[in-house]
Design a protein around this motif. Sequence first.
Motif, PDB file in Angstrom:
ATOM      1  N   ASP A 136       0.857  -1.182   0.000  1.00 41.72           N
ATOM      2  CA  ASP A 136       0.000   0.000   0.000  1.00 41.72           C
ATOM      3  C   ASP A 136       0.896   1.235   0.000  1.00 41.72           C
ATOM      4  O   ASP A 136       1.509   1.581   1.012  1.00 41.72           O
ATOM      5  CB  ASP A 136      -0.928  -0.001   1.210  1.00 41.72           C
ATOM      6  N   ALA A 194      -0.284   4.110   2.540  1.00 39.33           N
ATOM      7  CA  ALA A 194      -0.091   3.763   3.952  1.00 39.33           C
ATOM      8  C   ALA A 194       1.385   3.740   4.332  1.00 39.33           C
ATOM      9  O   ALA A 194       1.742   4.104   5.462  1.00 39.33           O
ATOM     10  CB  ALA A 194      -0.733   2.414   4.265  1.00 39.33           C
ATOM     11  N   ASP A 224     -10.693   6.848  -6.789  1.00 40.48           N
ATOM     12  CA  ASP A 224     -10.852   6.179  -5.500  1.00 40.48           C
ATOM     13  C   ASP A 224      -9.473   5.674  -5.087  1.00 40.48           C
ATOM     14  O   ASP A 224      -8.936   4.749  -5.698  1.00 40.48           O
ATOM     15  CB  ASP A 224     -11.844   5.017  -5.621  1.00 40.48           C
ATOM     16  N   ARG A 225      -8.911   6.300  -4.088  1.00 38.52           N
ATOM     17  CA  ARG A 225      -7.550   5.991  -3.651  1.00 38.52           C
ATOM     18  C   ARG A 225      -7.355   4.492  -3.405  1.00 38.52           C
ATOM     19  O   ARG A 225      -6.289   3.948  -3.684  1.00 38.52           O
ATOM     20  CB  ARG A 225      -7.280   6.801  -2.379  1.00 38.52           C
ATOM     21  N   GLY A 226      -8.368   3.825  -2.915  1.00 36.68           N
ATOM     22  CA  GLY A 226      -8.270   2.398  -2.648  1.00 36.68           C
ATOM     23  C   GLY A 226      -8.034   1.560  -3.896  1.00 36.68           C
ATOM     24  O   GLY A 226      -7.446   0.483  -3.824  1.00 36.68           O
ATOM     25  N   GLN A 227      -8.477   2.062  -5.044  1.00 40.64           N
ATOM     26  CA  GLN A 227      -8.290   1.338  -6.301  1.00 40.64           C
ATOM     27  C   GLN A 227      -6.915   1.573  -6.923  1.00 40.64           C
ATOM     28  O   GLN A 227      -6.559   0.928  -7.898  1.00 40.64           O
ATOM     29  CB  GLN A 227      -9.354   1.744  -7.313  1.00 40.64           C
ATOM     30  N   TRP A 228      -6.167   2.514  -6.381  1.00 37.28           N
ATOM     31  CA  TRP A 228      -4.877   2.895  -6.947  1.00 37.28           C
ATOM     32  C   TRP A 228      -3.757   2.811  -5.904  1.00 37.28           C
ATOM     33  O   TRP A 228      -2.711   3.423  -6.075  1.00 37.28           O
ATOM     34  CB  TRP A 228      -4.953   4.332  -7.477  1.00 37.28           C
ATOM     35  N   SER A 229      -3.930   2.052  -4.845  1.00 34.26           N
ATOM     36  CA  SER A 229      -3.007   2.101  -3.708  1.00 34.26           C
ATOM     37  C   SER A 229      -1.777   1.207  -3.829  1.00 34.26           C
ATOM     38  O   SER A 229      -0.887   1.272  -2.981  1.00 34.26           O
ATOM     39  CB  SER A 229      -3.753   1.769  -2.420  1.00 34.26           C
ATOM     40  N   SER A 230      -1.690   0.394  -4.856  1.00 34.39           N
ATOM     41  CA  SER A 230      -0.503  -0.448  -5.052  1.00 34.39           C
ATOM     42  C   SER A 230      -0.220  -0.571  -6.548  1.00 34.39           C
ATOM     43  O   SER A 230      -1.070  -0.252  -7.379  1.00 34.39           O
ATOM     44  CB  SER A 230      -0.726  -1.840  -4.451  1.00 34.39           C
ATOM     45  N   LYS A 267      -2.768  -2.927  -8.037  1.00 29.05           N
ATOM     46  CA  LYS A 267      -4.081  -2.313  -8.244  1.00 29.05           C
ATOM     47  C   LYS A 267      -4.056  -1.319  -9.385  1.00 29.05           C
ATOM     48  O   LYS A 267      -5.020  -1.214 -10.155  1.00 29.05           O
ATOM     49  CB  LYS A 267      -4.564  -1.647  -6.953  1.00 29.05           C
ATOM     50  N   ARG A 270      -6.383  -1.552 -12.666  1.00 27.98           N
ATOM     51  CA  ARG A 270      -7.258  -0.414 -13.031  1.00 27.98           C
ATOM     52  C   ARG A 270      -6.951   0.084 -14.447  1.00 27.98           C
ATOM     53  O   ARG A 270      -7.861   0.397 -15.202  1.00 27.98           O
ATOM     54  CB  ARG A 270      -7.080   0.693 -11.996  1.00 27.98           C
TER      55      ARG A 270
END
Length: 79
Positions: free
Chosen positions: A26, A29, A59-65, A68, A72
């Motif tokens: 992440d 994080a 959406d930050r969660g879709q681009w966090s690694s 991902k 995407r």
Amino acid sequence: MKDDIINILADATGRDTSDFSDTSEDLFADGLLDSMATVSVLLALQDQFNIQVPVSEFDRGQWSSVDKMADRVKELQND
């Protein structure tokens, strides 16, 4: 594709590509990616992969690694 994304991340953050070797990490994080670098990364991804990432739909969660991001990008290329 993941190598390209890692290179984009390294360029946008000023870090070494080895900092992004764990493609499931992440990035937000762990402090490897902040909001300013995110904009640069998104613009570079759009240019590199000929996709559109509407900021309103980010959406930050879709681009966090890296993983991902690759998923995407593939989704957006198929739209």
